[in-house]
Design an enzyme around this catalytic site. Structure first.
Site, PDB file in Angstrom:
ATOM      1  N   ARG A   1       0.216  -1.235  -0.391  1.00 27.85           N
ATOM      2  CA  ARG A   1      -0.086  -0.353   0.229  1.00 27.85           C
ATOM      3  C   ARG A   1       0.583   1.209  -0.158  1.00 27.85           C
ATOM      4  NH1 ARG A   1      -3.802  -1.479   4.520  1.00 27.85           N
ATOM      5  NH2 ARG A   1      -4.419   0.964   4.260  1.00 27.85           N
TER       6      ARG A   1
ATOM      7  N   GLY B   1       2.641 -14.889   8.242  1.00 24.56           N
ATOM      8  CA  GLY B   1       2.256 -14.686   8.694  1.00 24.56           C
ATOM      9  C   GLY B   1       2.986 -14.030   9.990  1.00 24.56           C
ATOM     10  N   THR B   2       2.606 -13.324  11.048  1.00 26.93           N
ATOM     11  CA  THR B   2       3.381 -12.739  11.676  1.00 26.93           C
ATOM     12  C   THR B   2       4.177 -13.623  13.079  1.00 26.93           C
ATOM     13  OG1 THR B   2       1.093 -11.911  12.847  1.00 26.93           O
ATOM     14  CG2 THR B   2       2.273  -9.804  11.984  1.00 26.93           C
TER      15      THR B   2
END
Ligand code: UD1
Ligand code: CA
Length: 457
Positions: free
Chosen positions: A25, A90-91
């Protein structure tokens, strides 16, 4: 069990900083954590904070093309270990990329921070770690917000944290919770790995969520709690609009600290500081002044409106601007004056020098009390290399002089206006390097008679 030290600063602590992920983004060729806030990359902000909070070991998790991130990390924490998360799953998966570090160091505390949450302060990190020494297994940083969209919600009951629900997995009632996950977490070292290994990916995004550490710890009979932080410290940066918000928050802090320490900002909102800007006392900064990295300003300096400074050192009592451009390597001696539309780079001005107007000084050294006339230019570059101009003390450089470097002008020398100086000038000499004026009586009138009237004459 041996009693653990009470002060977080006395316990060993592994800081794991997550900096992988595309940051799509941001729409940028630069990895998201290298985008800057007040002149410092987000990654450096986070590493500085964890370091100040007492981290003893560092693991930085980067994505597959993380060389620039690794370089930036090593600039701040040379002994930091770099781990590569090859797939973005993922984290929690990212944290386990640093598994080797967790196993090897067996620190008392583990702190996990995100490189996209740059405004976190050291004191808040210490507050987050503190409950671990009372036996808490997982401490999560939370914040109250009016706009919880996008953040994980903290499910708290009787002071205990039961679970964190990601936005996409939250039911209607949970969506209304305004106490949110800031992303940062502290884990007790002895249980951290056991918790992380049990995290699965059964959720809307099919990712291994670090946030599930809470539910896993609770299921293991351990305690999890939430520690509240001010919202402004935990802004997560996912796009350029949030980057600008974080810039605004940090600028406000930097301006406030400057004013508290004796600097007058005539219009604080229009002055932009860097995290490393060093300001003395009784400084006045007029509107629209920008400080890039590496600026030092000593006491009693006045910076007039619309000036741009970077890597410059202004000594006591200097006046600069309006419209001064002071670039890296500039040292301006005590009481010197730099006026409007003056650009200075890699140049030393000794005490009391005056450079009043419309001048470029590059790769030069100017002796004390010398006067540089309007429109003076050091011609320091021949297209290939840079050369030096040296001017002694008490010299006078007439207006519109070009100094073709390398060249030296001795102390007390005087250069006539409009000169192009290509040869060295001895001390106390007068040098004039310009075409002689030719005046032809009546000639203008004759031309007009021949060619007709122009502009009414
Ligand atoms: C995360 C939290 C959310 C919290 C929010 C706060 C999880 C699952 N969610 O959401 O509860 O409210 O932060 O800002 O933790 N990263 C990796 N590898 C991965 C995925 C992420 O290194 O595989 C890194 C990213 O670079 C980033 C950080 O982890 O620095 C957070 O990831 P991001 O995708 O931004 O999580 P959020 O959706 O913001
Ligand atoms: Ca994020």
């Amino acid at each position: 069990m041996a009693k653990l030290p009470r002060n977080p600063q006395e316990r060993s602590c592994l800081a794991i900083v997550l900096a992988a992920g595309e940051g799509t983004r941001m729409k940028s060729a630069l990895p998201k954590p290298l985008h800057k806030i007040a002149g410092t990359s987000m990654l450096a902000h986070v590493l500085n904070a964890v370091s100040a909070s007492g981290a003893t070991h560092y693991a930085i998790v980067v994505g597959p093309n993380g060389d620039r991130l690794a370089d930036e990390a090593h600039r701040i924490v040379p002994k930091g270990e770099i781990f590569v998360q090859t797939e973005r799953l993922g984290t929690a998966h990212a944290v386990l990329a640093a598994r080797d570090c967790l196993e090897r160091h067996k620190t008392n505390d583990i702190v996990i921070a995100f490189a996209d949450t740059p405004l976190i302060g050291a004191a808040t990190l210490e507050k987050l770690r503190a409950p671990l020494q009372d036996g808490v297994a997982v401490a999560v940083l939370g914040f109250e917000t009016d706009d919880p969209a996008g953040y994980g919600r903290l499910i708290v009951e009787n002071g205990r944290l039961l679970a964190i629900r990601e936005q996409k997995d939250a039911n209607a009632a949970e969506q209304h919770i305004r106490f949110c996950n800031a992303g940062l977490m502290a884990l007790r070292g002895d249980v951290a790995l056991a918790i992380l290994e049990q995290i699965g990916n059964d959720n809307a995004k099919k990712e291994y969520y670090l946030t599930d550490a809470v539910a896993v710890a609770v299921a293991m009979g351990e305690t999890a709690i939430a520690v509240e932080a001010p919202e402004r410290e935990v802004l997560g940066i996912n796009d350029r609009e949030q980057l600008a918000e974080a810039e605004a928050v940090l600028q406000e802090t930097l301006r406030r600290v400057a004013m508290e320490n004796g600097v007058t900002l005539v219009d604080p909102k229009s002055v932009f500081l860097s995290t490393d800007t060093r300001l003395g006392r009784d400084i006045v900064i007029e509107p629209n002044v920008f400080f890039g990295p590496g600026v030092v300003v000593e006491d009693d300096v006045v910076i007039h409106a619309c000036s741009h400074l970077e890597g410059a050192h202004l000594q006591k009592g200097v006046h600069a601007g309006p419209f001064a451009r002071l670039r890296p390597g500039t040292i301006i001696g005590p009481g010197a004056k730099v006026g409007n539309f003056v650009e200075i780079k890699n140049t030393i001005l000794h005490e009391g020098v005056k450079v009043g107007h419309l001048t470029y000084l590059g790769d030069a050294e100017i002796g004390a009390e010398t006067n540089i006339g309007a429109g003076t230019i050091t011609c320091n570059y021949d297209g290939w290399s840079k050369f030096k101009t040296v001017i002694g003390a008490y010299a006078f450089i007439g207006s519109n002089t070009s100094l073709v470097a390398p060249v030296t002008v001795g102390a007390g020398a005087y250069i006539g206006s409009g000169s192009t100086i290509t040869d060295n000038v001895p001390a106390d000499a007068l040098a004039i390097g310009r075409g002689r004026q030719v005046t032809k009586e009546e000639r203008a009138k004759q031309i007009r008679a021949k060619r007709g009237k122009k502009n009414g004459h």
